[in-house]
Design an enzyme around this catalytic site. Structure first.
Site, short mmCIF file in Angstrom:
data_model
loop_
_atom_site.label_atom_id
_atom_site.label_comp_id
_atom_site.label_asym_id
_atom_site.label_seq_id
_atom_site.Cartn_x
_atom_site.Cartn_y
_atom_site.Cartn_z
N GLU A 34 0.84 -1.21 0.00
CA GLU A 34 0.00 0.00 0.00
C GLU A 34 0.87 1.25 0.00
O GLU A 34 0.55 2.24 -0.67
CB GLU A 34 -0.92 0.01 1.23
CG GLU A 34 -2.11 -0.93 1.12
CD GLU A 34 -3.04 -0.56 -0.03
OE1 GLU A 34 -3.23 0.62 -0.29
OE2 GLU A 34 -3.53 -1.48 -0.70
N CYS A 199 -16.82 -1.36 -17.98
CA CYS A 199 -17.00 -0.95 -16.57
C CYS A 199 -18.32 -1.50 -16.02
O CYS A 199 -19.38 -1.33 -16.63
CB CYS A 199 -16.98 0.57 -16.49
SG CYS A 199 -17.28 1.17 -14.82
S1 SF4 Z 1 -16.02 6.99 -16.23
FE1 SF4 Z 1 -17.76 5.95 -15.26
S2 SF4 Z 1 -18.35 4.37 -16.74
FE2 SF4 Z 1 -16.34 5.07 -17.35
S3 SF4 Z 1 -14.93 3.63 -16.37
FE3 SF4 Z 1 -15.16 5.37 -14.96
S4 SF4 Z 1 -16.82 4.83 -13.56
FE4 SF4 Z 1 -16.92 3.44 -15.32
#
Ligand code: SF4
Length: 344
Positions: A34, A199
């Protein structure tokens, strides 16, 4: 809506689980990792981490080590206060905690170099305490997902980020969630070119929905850095030995070895009369967080070590000798350069 279920599902499939400090998730290696990961990328950290753990496998080994040996293993990682604090903290754990790292976030935070987020990471990953983390990667994910504007270095922005981080922290699978959030920021929601298509929380991400990803997190307000300059005196013998001095424990490059310095306008008065030749090497800039330093290296060739007076905290690095101590970044760079230059 809580993001934890989606983040955890993603972690089960894509999360990194074979990094060197993830083998057993024990407090000591997690703590070292860390600290190294603050300001430094995983790929850079891995070889440093392996060397560090091999040399200091336990808190006791680190506490009993010489600070110079600790700094030597840190050479190249930068932000040397981190290494000094690791050493100091290891000694405190031996003295005040009977050699066992505290387990709770609130106790970990009392130790040098362990802030709120690092303490939470250790407590959550190793002991399952349900506390929020907010390292650089997690700040980016939260700022984008919840559209928290402003620079995270500002206390009002930071407070808003912590509120979201705490509200999202689940009670179950806290160790996995903590690692998952750090992973998400490091591998998907990266600073440049985030992979939003991959994501797990894209459908609820405010920054993505409004196409304003680049605006989060807010940038640090630009400030013109003060400029300073110095001459670094590289005294070298015919045999290739190079003189170094250890810097004071406090201040820049604290405790590391570097070259003696002097103000540029005093250079002429600092040159030894025994010099065979004096060559100004190309000057370069070194950036600190709070100022910019222009370094004028001056190569001073002498015949043998005895031709210059001894300097306090000075030492000689023999030609082809591996330094068994930490070097400032400019010293590391300049040693490589002058080793290639012929003796005048
Ligand atoms: S901007 Fe939003 S959608 Fe894009 S990777 Fe980051 S958290 Fe996920």
């Amino acid at each position: 809506m809580l993001i934890a279920p989606k983040v955890l599902d993603w972690f089960d499939i894509y999360g990194r689980k074979d990094l060197p400090w993830q083998k057993q998730l024990l407090p000591y290696p997690v703590w070292i990792s860390e600290i190294m990961l603050q300001q430094t990328q995983v790929t850079t950290v891995i070889p440093y981490f392996k060397r560090f753990i091999e040399r200091f496998p336990t808190v006791r080994d680190l506490a009993e080590a010489n600070l110079d040996d600790v700094l030597a293993l840190w050479t190249g990682l930068g932000y040397y206060a981190r290494a000094r604090n690791l050493h100091k903290t290891a000694m405190m754990i031996m003295q005040d905690w009977a050699g066992v790292m505290p387990t709770r976030q609130s106790d970990l935070m009392t130790l040098p170099g362990i802030g709120r987020s690092t303490a939470a990471a250790i407590a959550a990953i190793c002991h399952g305490e349900a506390v929020a983390i907010l390292d650089g990667n997690v700040k980016r994910v939260i700022a984008r997902h919840f559209a928290v504007g402003g620079w995270p270095g500002q206390s009002s922005t930071l407070r808003a980020l912590w509120i979201h981080a705490e509200a999202q922290t689940p009670n179950k699978r806290i160790a996995d969630y903590t690692q998952a959030m750090m992973d998400l920021g490091a591998t998907v929601c990266t600073a440049r070119h985030p992979a939003c298509h991959a994501c797990p929380i894209r459908s609820s991400c405010s920054a993505r929905k409004t196409a304003r990803i680049d605006e989060y997190p807010g940038k640090k307000p630009k400030k013109v850095k003060p400029k300073k300059s110095t001459a670094m005196l590289i005294v070298r013998t015919r045999g290739g030995d190079i003189r170094l001095v250890q810097r004071p424990a406090q201040g820049i490059w604290g405790g590391l070895f570097s070259f003696p310095e002097c103000p540029l306008d005093e250079l002429e008065t600092k040159l030894p009369s025994s010099a065979v030749s004096v060559i100004k090497l190309p000057a370069f800039k070194h950036q600190f967080t709070h100022f910019e330093l222009t370094i004028q290296p001056v190569l001073i060739d002498i015949k043998r070590r005895q031709d210059v007076p001894k300097v306090p905290n000075g030492t000689w690095l023999g030609s082809n000798q591996h330094p068994g101590f930490g070097l400032s970044r400019p010293a590391e760079r300049l040693i490589k350069i002058v080793t290639e230059l012929p003796f005048s």
